[in-house]
Scaffold this motif. Structure first.
Motif, PDB file in Angstrom:
ATOM      1  N   ALA A  57       0.830  -1.194   0.000  1.00 36.91           N
ATOM      2  CA  ALA A  57       0.000   0.000   0.000  1.00 36.91           C
ATOM      3  C   ALA A  57       0.872   1.255   0.000  1.00 36.91           C
ATOM      4  O   ALA A  57       0.569   2.244  -0.684  1.00 36.91           O
ATOM      5  N   HIS A  58       1.966   1.203   0.762  1.00 39.32           N
ATOM      6  CA  HIS A  58       2.875   2.346   0.803  1.00 39.32           C
ATOM      7  C   HIS A  58       3.498   2.608  -0.567  1.00 39.32           C
ATOM      8  O   HIS A  58       3.592   3.762  -1.015  1.00 39.32           O
ATOM      9  N   MET A  59       3.922   1.543  -1.227  1.00 44.56           N
ATOM     10  CA  MET A  59       4.521   1.693  -2.553  1.00 44.56           C
ATOM     11  C   MET A  59       3.522   2.228  -3.555  1.00 44.56           C
ATOM     12  O   MET A  59       3.861   3.059  -4.406  1.00 44.56           O
ATOM     13  N   ASP A  60       2.276   1.764  -3.477  1.00 45.69           N
ATOM     14  CA  ASP A  60       1.234   2.264  -4.374  1.00 45.69           C
ATOM     15  C   ASP A  60       1.014   3.758  -4.150  1.00 45.69           C
ATOM     16  O   ASP A  60       0.841   4.528  -5.110  1.00 45.69           O
ATOM     17  N   HIS A  61       1.021   4.157  -2.867  1.00 49.39           N
ATOM     18  CA  HIS A  61       0.829   5.570  -2.550  1.00 49.39           C
ATOM     19  C   HIS A  61       1.979   6.406  -3.097  1.00 49.39           C
ATOM     20  O   HIS A  61       1.750   7.457  -3.731  1.00 49.39           O
ATOM     21  N   MET A  62       3.215   5.949  -2.878  1.00 50.24           N
ATOM     22  CA  MET A  62       4.377   6.695  -3.354  1.00 50.24           C
ATOM     23  C   MET A  62       4.389   6.764  -4.882  1.00 50.24           C
ATOM     24  O   MET A  62       4.760   7.790  -5.467  1.00 50.24           O
ATOM     25  N   ARG A  63       3.967   5.687  -5.531  1.00 56.74           N
ATOM     26  CA  ARG A  63       3.933   5.661  -6.992  1.00 56.74           C
ATOM     27  C   ARG A  63       2.909   6.667  -7.514  1.00 56.74           C
ATOM     28  O   ARG A  63       3.160   7.382  -8.489  1.00 56.74           O
ATOM     29  N   VAL A  65       1.872   9.360  -6.003  1.00 55.32           N
ATOM     30  CA  VAL A  65       2.392  10.708  -5.757  1.00 55.32           C
ATOM     31  C   VAL A  65       3.409  11.080  -6.832  1.00 55.32           C
ATOM     32  O   VAL A  65       3.391  12.195  -7.369  1.00 55.32           O
ATOM     33  N   ARG A  66       4.291  10.133  -7.149  1.00 54.72           N
ATOM     34  CA  ARG A  66       5.324  10.404  -8.148  1.00 54.72           C
ATOM     35  C   ARG A  66       4.706  10.618  -9.538  1.00 54.72           C
ATOM     36  O   ARG A  66       5.104  11.524 -10.270  1.00 54.72           O
ATOM     37  N   LEU A  67       3.738   9.785  -9.887  1.00 51.42           N
ATOM     38  CA  LEU A  67       3.092   9.934 -11.194  1.00 51.42           C
ATOM     39  C   LEU A  67       2.368  11.268 -11.307  1.00 51.42           C
ATOM     40  O   LEU A  67       2.388  11.909 -12.364  1.00 51.42           O
ATOM     41  N   ALA A  71       3.295  14.139 -13.973  1.00 48.40           N
ATOM     42  CA  ALA A  71       2.273  14.668 -14.876  1.00 48.40           C
ATOM     43  C   ALA A  71       2.229  16.193 -14.801  1.00 48.40           C
ATOM     44  O   ALA A  71       2.089  16.873 -15.837  1.00 48.40           O
ATOM     45  N   GLU A  72       2.350  16.737 -13.608  1.00 47.19           N
ATOM     46  CA  GLU A  72       2.347  18.188 -13.453  1.00 47.19           C
ATOM     47  C   GLU A  72       3.582  18.804 -14.100  1.00 47.19           C
ATOM     48  O   GLU A  72       3.494  19.842 -14.762  1.00 47.19           O
ATOM     49  N   ASP A  73       4.749  18.169 -13.902  1.00 45.60           N
ATOM     50  CA  ASP A  73       5.987  18.668 -14.516  1.00 45.60           C
ATOM     51  C   ASP A  73       5.901  18.621 -16.041  1.00 45.60           C
ATOM     52  O   ASP A  73       6.346  19.546 -16.738  1.00 45.60           O
ATOM     53  N   GLU A  74       5.342  17.530 -16.567  1.00 48.27           N
ATOM     54  CA  GLU A  74       5.228  17.374 -18.014  1.00 48.27           C
ATOM     55  C   GLU A  74       4.287  18.421 -18.596  1.00 48.27           C
ATOM     56  O   GLU A  74       4.559  18.997 -19.661  1.00 48.27           O
ATOM     57  N   LYS A  75       3.192  18.693 -17.904  1.00 52.15           N
ATOM     58  CA  LYS A  75       2.238  19.705 -18.366  1.00 52.15           C
ATOM     59  C   LYS A  75       2.910  21.081 -18.407  1.00 52.15           C
ATOM     60  O   LYS A  75       2.778  21.828 -19.395  1.00 52.15           O
TER      61      LYS A  75
END
Length: 245
Positions: A57-63, A65-67, A71-75
């Motif tokens: 669950a922690h890894m899913d949350h961190m993933r 957040v990173r995605l 996405a914001e950086d790419e935009k």
């Protein structure tokens, strides 16, 4: 009677908190669910074993957040690129000449000792690179009747669709293109360029291009010499060695 009700409610809250803690809930989550202070939760459940961390669950949350961050950086990056395109000033002839020479020497065909042909042939899959190169040809008075274009593309792709795309980009009718070069499939190769926007490469050959090739080579080594003569103050950096040409 009122005190008894308060004690009963507090007991119910404590029991609920302990139940949730055994399920692995955090103090913050329990406090919010039960409606009490985090300090009370800590007092009620401190004798219980600390729940195992849900790594998945922690890894899913961190993933996630990173995605979201990516996405914001790419935009923001795409918006900056579009602004740069829209607000760019027209290149001077001198700028375009230097850019085209460097672009050709990076991506174009060069004469070699074992194959000393001096011809101008340029291959690339990036539409923007192709457009810059074509503007450079026009600057060098290479008229369209001297362009010979053809598509090089993998056999699993839509060659006709690719040809139509490059024809629209260059303004050269698809019927005027030379025969398409088909790249045969190698099952041992893990190809990444399989999306719908894969259009192969455009090959541009210039008829009677020997003189342009010579001038391009001369200009390139002029750029190399000029770059080597620049003095840049770099602390504790050894001087760059001139390549053997």
């Amino acid at each position: 009677m009122k005190i008894a009700l308060m004690v009963a409610a507090r007991t119910d809250a404590r029991d609920r908190a302990r139940e949730l803690r055994l399920k692995g809930w955090t103090y913050d989550r329990i406090a919010k669910e039960v409606g009490c202070a985090k300090s009370s939760v800590s007092l009620w459940v401190r004798d219980l074993p600390k729940p195992a961390r849900d790594v998945a669950a922690h890894m899913d949350h961190m993933r996630s957040v990173r995605l979201r961050s990516l996405a914001e950086d790419e935009k923001a990056h795409r918006e900056a690129v579009q602004q740069a395109r829209e607000h760019a000033e027209a290149l001077s002839d001198e700028q375009l000449r230097a850019i085209g020479v460097a672009l050709y020497w990076a991506e174009g065909s060069k004469s070699k000792e074992h194959d000393p042909r001096r011809c101008v042939q340029f291959v690339n899959s990036d539409p923007n690179v192709i457009l810059v190169f074509l503007r450079w040809l026009e600057l060098n008075d290479v008229t369209r009747d001297r362009w010979r274009l053809h598509v090089a593309i993998h056999e699993t792709a839509d060659a006709e669709h690719a040809k139509a795309f490059w024809a629209a980009l260059t303004g050269v009718p698809a019927g005027d293109f030379n025969r398409t070069t088909i790249k045969r499939h190698n099952p041992r190769t893990n190809r990444k360029n399989t999306a719908e926007n894969y259009r192969g490469c455009l090959v541009i050959y210039v008829l009677k291009g020997a003189d342009l090739y010579r001038r391009t080579e001369q200009a390139w080594y002029g750029i190399v010499g000029g770059a080597q003569r620049r003095t840049v103050e770099m602390p504790d950096s050894p001087p760059m060695q001139s390549p053997v040409v």
